[in-house]
Scaffold this active site. Structure first.
Site, PDB file in Angstrom:
ATOM      1  N   CYS A   1     -14.629  12.109   3.827  1.00 52.18           N
ATOM      2  CA  CYS A   1     -13.403  12.733   3.333  1.00 52.18           C
ATOM      3  C   CYS A   1     -12.607  11.746   2.470  1.00 52.18           C
ATOM      4  O   CYS A   1     -12.851  10.545   2.487  1.00 52.18           O
ATOM      5  CB  CYS A   1     -12.563  13.236   4.496  1.00 52.18           C
TER       6      CYS A   1
ATOM      7  N   HIS B   1      -6.876  14.313   2.553  1.00 53.38           N
ATOM      8  CA  HIS B   1      -5.929  14.343   3.668  1.00 53.38           C
ATOM      9  C   HIS B   1      -5.199  13.022   3.833  1.00 53.38           C
ATOM     10  O   HIS B   1      -5.560  12.004   3.234  1.00 53.38           O
ATOM     11  CB  HIS B   1      -6.666  14.701   4.964  1.00 53.38           C
TER      12      HIS B   1
END
Length: 313
Positions: free
Chosen positions: A288, A272
């Protein structure tokens, strides 16, 4: 919304800002003919035939009040007519393939329609011009500031490289130690980006697939994360799928997110964008894989749902 109005709305509309003496004096939205709150913060909608509509909840009703003095809002850039890409459908694993330029589905709110159009952004396949690649983006759902790439270690900037490894084109390879993500391309080439990865105790490795893609996604932090951070607990709101942060400029998932699954199970790890671009090249996240927003958009436009992701040990 009636069928005729829906057809007019989907055929194309212009957002109009209501101008009046009261509005100019800063007294807020103007109420005329018993209608208060012209849809989205004082805005009317006009179809291609010039008819006016006012938004009431999720409906668009014909506006019958005194004709306002209006001015067209700036027009969004047209969706690029390029190769087909995948568009997200609320993180549903059965993501539908959409052709670039296809009209948004009925029932989408203006912000959802804008997100759908954002997914259709075509990749820039020319030589990498850093001033352009990391410049401001003003035609997306939310404006993205320019990134000062001159202050970044060049190893973590977008690059085109030669590739002769074992993975097929379309595969994403993440090397947490090098803080780099590589997208394998045809013809012995690859595109490499700098990334931020999980800090000690939060890292993950293995093989997964891109199960879905989202433009400006909502973020739903795990309950354990909220419990660890009192500040985070004060920032989450009740959204349609639970406690989270709505997609936008204060959302830590940034402009784009790709959701990684193993089989039928969500790994809870994402590739992301980020609110902290200078954290790229570091191990600071909760696991992440974060990217500069401009890089996340570039990768997002090149990756299909179902793509293989390999996170090295």
């Amino acid at each position: 919304m009636s069928a005729p109005i829906r057809r007019l709305f989907l055929a194309g509309f212009t957002v109009l800002a209501l101008a009046s003496a009261a509005h100019a004096q800063g007294r807020g939205p103007v109420a005329e003919s018993g209608i208060d709150g012209f849809g989205d913060y004082g805005q009317l909608y006009q179809d291609q035939n010039g008819a006016l509509y006012v938004r009431r909840g999720d409906r668009y009703l014909p506006y019958t009040g005194r004709a306002p003095v209006v001015r067209p809002a700036p027009q969004a850039a047209p969706a690029p007519q390029s190769a087909p890409v995948y568009a997200p459908e609320d993180e549903d694993p059965t993501v539908q393939r959409r052709q670039a330029g296809a009209p948004p589905a009925e029932g989408l709110s203006p912000i959802e329609a804008a997100k759908a159009k954002a997914v259709l952004r075509a990749p820039d396949d020319g030589p990498i011009d850093y001033a352009k690649a990391y410049g401001p983006i003003t035609d997306d759902v939310f404006p993205i500031q320019a990134f000062n790439y001159k202050k970044m270690n060049p190893a973590f900037l977008r690059q085109e490289i030669a590739y002769n490894g074992p993975y097929e084109p379309g595969t994403i390879i993440v090397d947490p130690r090098a803080h780099q993500l590589t997208l394998v391309e045809p013809g012995g080439r690859a595109r490499r980006y700098g990334v931020g990865v999980g800090k000690q105790g939060f890292s993950w490795s293995g093989t997964a697939t891109v199960n879905s893609k989202q433009a400006w996604p909502d973020w739903y932090p795990p309950k354990e994360m909220i419990a660890r951070s009192p500040k985070l607990a004060s920032e989450v709101d009740k959204l349609q799928s639970g406690l989270g942060v709505a997609g936008g400029l204060r959302n830590p998932l940034g402009a784009r997110a790709m959701y990684l699954w193993q089989g039928n199970k969500d790994t809870l790890f994402r590739i992301h964008g980020t609110l902290e671009p200078f954290s790229i090249g570091k191990s600071v996240s909760s696991g992440c894989i974060r990217m500069i927003n401009q890089d996340a958009i570039d990768l997002f436009s090149r990756v299909n749902v179902g793509s293989k992701v390999v996170v090295l040990n």
